[in-house]
Motif scaffolding. Structure first.
Motif, PDB file in Angstrom:
ATOM      1  N   ARG A 132      -9.614  -4.021  19.923  1.00 16.69           N
ATOM      2  CA  ARG A 132      -8.817  -5.229  19.711  1.00 16.69           C
ATOM      3  C   ARG A 132      -9.628  -6.367  19.090  1.00 16.69           C
ATOM      4  O   ARG A 132      -9.155  -7.051  18.182  1.00 16.69           O
ATOM      5  N   THR A 133     -10.839  -6.578  19.576  1.00 14.63           N
ATOM      6  CA  THR A 133     -11.593  -7.732  19.066  1.00 14.63           C
ATOM      7  C   THR A 133     -12.008  -7.527  17.606  1.00 14.63           C
ATOM      8  O   THR A 133     -12.178  -8.486  16.874  1.00 14.63           O
ATOM      9  N   ASP A 142     -10.622 -11.977  14.972  1.00 16.30           N
ATOM     10  CA  ASP A 142     -10.616 -13.423  15.185  1.00 16.30           C
ATOM     11  C   ASP A 142      -9.381 -14.064  14.557  1.00 16.30           C
ATOM     12  O   ASP A 142      -8.746 -14.940  15.158  1.00 16.30           O
ATOM     13  N   ASP A 145      -6.494 -13.372  16.703  1.00 15.52           N
ATOM     14  CA  ASP A 145      -6.470 -14.281  17.856  1.00 15.52           C
ATOM     15  C   ASP A 145      -5.805 -15.601  17.481  1.00 15.52           C
ATOM     16  O   ASP A 145      -4.943 -16.112  18.199  1.00 15.52           O
ATOM     17  N   ASP A 146      -6.227 -16.160  16.337  1.00 15.60           N
ATOM     18  CA  ASP A 146      -5.689 -17.458  15.921  1.00 15.60           C
ATOM     19  C   ASP A 146      -4.178 -17.384  15.715  1.00 15.60           C
ATOM     20  O   ASP A 146      -3.432 -18.239  16.173  1.00 15.60           O
ATOM     21  N   GLU A 149      -2.278 -16.586  19.201  1.00 12.93           N
ATOM     22  CA  GLU A 149      -2.294 -17.672  20.181  1.00 12.93           C
ATOM     23  C   GLU A 149      -1.422 -18.836  19.721  1.00 12.93           C
ATOM     24  O   GLU A 149      -0.824 -19.529  20.535  1.00 12.93           O
ATOM     25  N   ALA A 153       1.681 -15.427  21.640  1.00 12.92           N
ATOM     26  CA  ALA A 153       1.907 -13.983  21.676  1.00 12.92           C
ATOM     27  C   ALA A 153       0.607 -13.270  22.032  1.00 12.92           C
ATOM     28  O   ALA A 153      -0.468 -13.876  21.997  1.00 12.92           O
ATOM     29  N   HIS A 154       0.718 -12.007  22.375  1.00 16.72           N
ATOM     30  CA  HIS A 154      -0.477 -11.246  22.735  1.00 16.72           C
ATOM     31  C   HIS A 154      -0.418  -9.842  22.160  1.00 16.72           C
ATOM     32  O   HIS A 154       0.647  -9.226  22.110  1.00 16.72           O
ATOM     33  N   ILE A 155      -1.581  -9.353  21.749  1.00 15.31           N
ATOM     34  CA  ILE A 155      -1.773  -7.924  21.505  1.00 15.31           C
ATOM     35  C   ILE A 155      -3.079  -7.581  22.212  1.00 15.31           C
ATOM     36  O   ILE A 155      -4.093  -8.247  21.989  1.00 15.31           O
ATOM     37  N   GLU A 156      -3.053  -6.590  23.083  1.00 13.52           N
ATOM     38  CA  GLU A 156      -4.271  -6.251  23.820  1.00 13.52           C
ATOM     39  C   GLU A 156      -4.445  -4.740  23.866  1.00 13.52           C
ATOM     40  O   GLU A 156      -3.483  -3.985  23.717  1.00 13.52           O
ATOM     41  N   LYS A 195     -18.516  -6.735  16.909  1.00 18.46           N
ATOM     42  CA  LYS A 195     -17.678  -6.744  18.111  1.00 18.46           C
ATOM     43  C   LYS A 195     -18.089  -5.646  19.091  1.00 18.46           C
ATOM     44  O   LYS A 195     -17.928  -5.791  20.299  1.00 18.46           O
ATOM     45  N   LEU A 198     -20.851  -7.202  20.964  1.00 16.95           N
ATOM     46  CA  LEU A 198     -20.304  -8.152  21.948  1.00 16.95           C
ATOM     47  C   LEU A 198     -19.810  -7.393  23.190  1.00 16.95           C
ATOM     48  O   LEU A 198     -20.084  -7.791  24.327  1.00 16.95           O
ATOM     49  N   GLN A 201     -22.681  -6.272  25.298  1.00 17.07           N
ATOM     50  CA  GLN A 201     -23.262  -7.350  26.101  1.00 17.07           C
ATOM     51  C   GLN A 201     -22.427  -7.606  27.358  1.00 17.07           C
ATOM     52  O   GLN A 201     -22.952  -7.847  28.443  1.00 17.07           O
ATOM     53  N   GLN A 202     -21.120  -7.586  27.182  1.00 20.57           N
ATOM     54  CA  GLN A 202     -20.240  -7.780  28.346  1.00 20.57           C
ATOM     55  C   GLN A 202     -20.463  -6.662  29.363  1.00 20.57           C
ATOM     56  O   GLN A 202     -20.556  -6.897  30.566  1.00 20.57           O
TER      57      GLN A 202
END
Lengths: 525, 515
Positions: A132-133, A142, A145-146, A149, A153-156, A195, A198, A201-202
């Motif tokens: 997703r990211t 990104d 996301d912009d 939001e 709305a959401h997509i996950e 990504k 990223l 790292q999480q």
């Protein structure tokens, strides 16, 4: 957001026991045992009430709540979603719901962390973040996301042990655009190195922190006792295994799983004809699905005994008593579910009453058999108690488990357990979203669409002898493992007093990869 | 568990929903539709009933909202409101015992025995250990005698046998909420049960339940690194107001709360004027109100308790807490802000949203994506309550190898941007749009709606404020955000708390945990 809530619950939600009525022995206590059949006692009590009504509270004998009428429930026919099976094997569910102006959807994709390799444990976790990211070919993550939001709305995307999923939701007016963006993400993802880094790292943060929380340690390590350390169901990502995952691995995983029997679910405020056409158009052109080969896992259950993990910064022991459970196809599940209620399901359960209410040894206590849909679940009883009462509380919980074979089930126990399960049964399907989610789950695991109805009918038929039989068949205290996570020096008397032999220490040290340190060099422990 | 912080966001969002002129009309989402479906009735005893008809399925959910929480615990009795909440599950004079008249006498003896034991135990000099042991024995005997009448957990068990679902309660600092969902044909049974426990509470099994609550404290606070940190953080941020006091209670205080104190709390705060009950679901106000009125009229009237006089004085020096232990690093900081009654309440919500909501938020983009120093970073408010002046807090979870000091510095840079430059039009608009949608999403959930209606009715005196306050949300400007940021986010108004990780060898042995 983390939960910094200052509120306290009466029962912990996470382990929220569900319970049943306790009305045992009222009459016996009043009139003394052995004076005749139960019915006679009741009549006697009522007669007494009339004579002494000025002296005795009516509440004692007449049970005022039992005199309150319970009218028939309003007629209710939960709306089933429309099921459409495409020629290629993909299944679509459409669930209309016009109460609010939203449309949501999901694609359930078979294959999850149990299907990744040990050397790359954590792959599915990284995939489900970076998918997703990173975003889609037409729009990076990104920018997505912009856009989303700004429309609320959401997509996950997410990953589980047996599946991954893509989901979306938006206001009705934005739903065409959001649907098409979600399809872009499904069919044309762009996995980006940045990504993935990223996500790593999480994940690394979660790995180095996994021994901070006592409850997390207890849950994780007891599951390993049940399924084995290297089991596909319990192996954990390590810094080295997440380090081994590449962008190509993500793409390969995606390409492989997307060939599977996808299940698409849409719910909300849509026109059914137009929506069906739109979803068909998106999925009809795909080649016939190729399911993953069935798994052939072996499940032998824990090596019985006592296990210990020392944690110096706690004043409460987390005790897990675990064994191998059953899967939902097992015909004994209805009887086991009723037995669960009696053992540790709720407020009237044996564990709750004995360990919490009568002995005040714990706030959190409960447990029973867990039922999974396509492999054996686990049997788990847990109790959290102050360090000094670790042995007492463990013994008390073990006694209730053993008691399933020695303390006969009573008619009262059976009745309240069944009442509890059956009278709250409609909360399985009191919203259209719940009905849809249930149907998707049954479809995914290959269960009949009327599973809940037949399950309910079987619950109603559970008898005392059925309970006794499943207890005899499944409750074997000698085959259980007991794990204590707690503050060693504070536990007095020590765990030796459990008479289960010396506790075996479990090493939970977090492995450090050889060679250059992980990003920033995580703190030790 | 519901998070009070997100509840507050929801409040603000609700406002924004109906302010949007362009919003297309749908069935279930505007004030007019709610006015047709909601009935409010204030009973002669002051208790407020709110019924909202939503017949999607033959079920209902309720919330009983008591306008009292642990902030109201008297000095020396921290944790009392929560302790009483546990008692409210133990049954009443009507349910839970075989012979309440006899039990009542026995419970009085338990109380006397506890008083005698405590008097000896608390003697500053000359405590007689032998006498103490004898008093303890007498207490345990009295307790055992009282238990002979108890039918354990009968109240909750009857509820569950009748289909109660998600049965629980929460005690916050500001308020106490009891809730569950049930099949609609049990509405009268529920009304009997709920009114019984509000009106006829008894101190049944109190001292054992106190031990249970001590275990709850060990689980939530003592044995949890973040739990320990937050308790110290709040205790440091506040010098006068009860928001700084452990909400589950300091160990020495919870462990000595008496049944008499709990019942006094009940008598003072569980009066009609201090209670609002919202019921949402397949319920028809026209037919059910008389029945509900009959049962809930049993709750005593009595005056609303007096308002609290303590106001947290202005902070004039920065404060900090550093916990050095083996757990991984963590950083949180907070700034005092006014209560929910402040005209800028919606501005704080806007700041929280812009700083924290989703992958587009400023803290995520800066600390997580660009600098890559944190796994999570957010700001939120009000904390730890909303009824009284509270905190605007920020926290961040460092990536491996990064420190609380870096989190602090990075958060401060983002705060500085809020103070020196306007947020963008897009950011402000995004907040308002999301607020609108998130609110609407919440309207489809019986339990969530019951919570909101009871809360708004209590806090604003009218559930309609749920919709009407959108005006304030809609009026938030970029200038407001800058003004408020400059007013509140100043060094002397800050309290910070962090965990600094120490390797095992350097950790000094603690004396038996937090006890």
């Amino acid at each position: 957001m983390r939960n910094f809530n200052q509120s306290q619950d009466w029962v912990p939600q996470a382990r929220g026991p569900r319970g049943q009525v306790l009305v045992r022995g009222v009459e016996v206590r009043i009139l003394g045992p052995g004076k005749g059949p139960l019915i006679a006692f009741r009549l006697a009590a009522v007669a007494l009430l009339f004579i002494l009504s000025g002296l005795l509270s009516a509440a004692q004998h007449a049970k005022p709540w039992e005199q309150i009428p319970i009218p028939p429930l309003h007629a209710f026919h939960p709306q089933q979603p429309k099921r459409i099976e495409l020629k290629n094997g993909i299944v679509i569910f459409l669930q209309e719901d016009h109460e609010l102006p939203f449309i949501s959807g999901s694609v359930l994709i078979p294959g999850g962390s149990r299907d990744e390799t040990t050397a790359k444990a954590g792959l599915v976790g990284l995939y489900s973040q970076a998918w997703r990211t990173s975003g889609a070919a037409t729009m990076d993550g990104d920018a997505m996301d912009d856009l989303l939001e700004s429309k609320a709305a959401h997509i996950e995307t997410e990953g589980d042990d047996d599946s991954t999923a893509l989901s979306w939701d938006s206001l009705k007016g934005d739903s065409d655009q959001v649907f098409s963006l979600a399809m872009d993400l499904l069919f044309h993802p762009r996995f980006s190195a940045e990504k993935l880094q990223l996500a790593k790292q999480q994940e690394a943060t979660a790995i180095v922190r996994r021994n901070d929380d006592e409850d997390e340690i207890a849950g994780r390590e007891s599951a390993k006792l049940v399924y084995g350390v290297g089991s596909p169901y319990t192996r954990q990502p390590e810094l080295a295994t997440i380090g081994a995952v590449s962008l190509a691995d993500l793409q390969a995983w995606h390409d492989r799983t997307l060939k599977g029997p996808l299940i698409v679910g849409i719910s909300g405020d849509f026109d059914p004809v137009a929506m069906e056409a739109k979803v068909r158009a998106a999925f009809e052109g795909l080649p016939p699905v190729t399911p993953e080969p069935p798994r052939h896992d072996t499940f032998s259950g824990p090596t019985p005994g006592l296990y210990f993990i020392d944690k110096e910064d706690v004043n409460q022991s987390n005790v897990q008593i675990v064994g191998l459970g059953v899967d939902r196809r097992n015909p004994d599940v209805p009887a086991l579910a009723v037995m669960n209620e009696i053992l540790g399901g709720g407020f009237g359960s044996r564990l709750f009453v004995e360990v919490r209410t009568k002995r005040a040894l714990a706030y959190a206590v409960g447990g029973g058999f867990g039922f999974t849909y396509d492999h054996p679940g686990s049997f788990r009883v847990e109790v959290l108690t102050k360090s000094v009462s670790t042995v007492d509380a463990t013994n008390a919980a073990l006694a209730e488990i053993a008691g399933l074979n020695t303390k006969p089930f009573t008619e009262d126990e059976l009745k309240r357990a069944k009442d509890d399960i059956l009278n709250s049964f409609l909360f399985h399907y009191d919203t259209r979203d719940k009905v849809l989610a249930e149907r998707e789950k049954l479809e995914f695991y290959g269960y009949p669409a009327d599973y809940l109805e037949t399950y309910r009918a079987k619950l109603e038929k559970v008898t005392l002898s059925g309970l006794t039989a499943v207890a005899k068949k499944y409750i074997h205290p000698g085959q259980l493992a007991v794990l204590v996570v707690g503050n060693g020096p504070e536990i007095k008397p020590g765990l030796d007093a459990l008479n289960m032999g010396s506790p075996q220490s479990i090493d939970i040290t977090i492995p450090r990869p050889a060679g250059p340190p992980a990003p920033g060099g995580a703190a030790e422990k | 568990m519901r998070n009070r912080v997100s509840t507050r966001f929801c409040m603000a969002f609700l406002g924004a929903v109906l302010a949007a002129a362009a919003w297309s009309a749908t069935q279930a989402q505007d004030l007019k539709s709610f006015e047709q479906r909601i009935t409010v009735k204030v009973l002669p005893n002051g208790l407020t009933l709110i019924l909202c008809r939503r017949p999607e399925a033959p079920v209902f959910s309720y919330t009983t909202f008591i306008d009292a929480g642990d902030v109201n615990d008297p000095s020396g009795e921290s944790g009392l409101a929560h302790m009483f909440e546990h008692l409210a599950f133990k049954g009443t004079s009507q349910i839970g015992a075989t012979d309440y008249a006899a039990e009542k006498v026995a419970l009085e003896k338990v109380e006397a025995a506890n008083d005698a034991y405590e008097a000896e135990y608390l003697k500053p000099v000359g405590r007689d250990e032998q006498k103490l042991a004898a008093l303890k024995k007498a207490f345990l005997a009295a307790q055992a005698d009282a238990e002979k009448y108890v039918i354990p957990n009968q109240f909750t068990a009857v509820a569950q046998a009748n289909g109660a679902h998600d049965l629980n309660a929460e005690t916050g600092l500001d308020d106490t909420q009891y809730f569950w969902s049930m099949p609609e044909n049990r509405l009268e049974l529920w009304a009997w049960m709920e009114s019984s426990r509000l009106a006829y509470a008894v101190p049944r099994e109190f001292y054992k339940e106190r031990d249970v609550v001590m275990e709850e404290r060990r689980m939530r606070t003592d044995s949890d690194p973040i739990g320990r940190l937050i308790e110290q953080f709040l205790a440091t941020a506040y010098v006068a107001h009860n928001y700084g006091r452990s909400s589950i209670g300091w160990p020495s205080e919870v462990s000595q709360i008496t049944a008499t104190e709990a019942m006094a709390f009940h008598k003072k705060y569980y009066v009609g004027g201090n209670i609002a009950i919202a019921i949402v679901g397949d319920v028809d106000p026209r037919t059910e109100l008389p029945m509900l009125e009959k049962y809930f009229s049993r709750v005593p009237g009595g005056p609303r308790p007096e308002e609290m006089t303590t106001v947290e004085p202005k902070q004039f020096a920065e404060k900090s807490v550093v916990i050095r232990e083996q757990t991984q690093p963590f950083y949180i900081e907070g700034y005092h802000r006014p209560s929910f009654r402040d005209p800028d309440d919606a501005v704080y919500d806007a700041i929280g949203d812009i700083m924290s909501n989703g992958r587009v938020s400023r803290l995520y983009r800066s600390l997580v994506e660009q600098q890559q120093i944190a796994a999570e970073a957010e700001g939120f408010s009000p904390f730890p309550g909303e009824k009284y002046p509270s905190l605007f807090a920020f926290y961040a979870v460092p990536l491996p190898g990064h420190t609380p000091a870096e989190m602090r510095e990075a958060i401060h840079k983002e705060i500085e941007k809020l103070k020196t430059a306007d947020v963008t039009d897009a950011e402000l608009q995004m907040y308002k749009t999301r607020a609108r949608a998130d609110l609407l999403r919440g309207l489809a959930d019986d339990q969530g709606l019951a919570n909101s209606l009871a809360e708004y009715q209590t806090r604003y005196g009218d559930w309609r404020e749920l919709f009407l306050q959108l005006d304030r949300v809609d009026k938030v400007t970029k200038a407001d955000i800058r003004r408020v940021a400059n007013k509140v986010f100043v060094d002397s108004n800050r309290t910070s708390a962090e965990i600094d990780t120490e390797p095992p060898a350097a950790t000094a042995k603690k004396d038996g945990g937090a006890q």
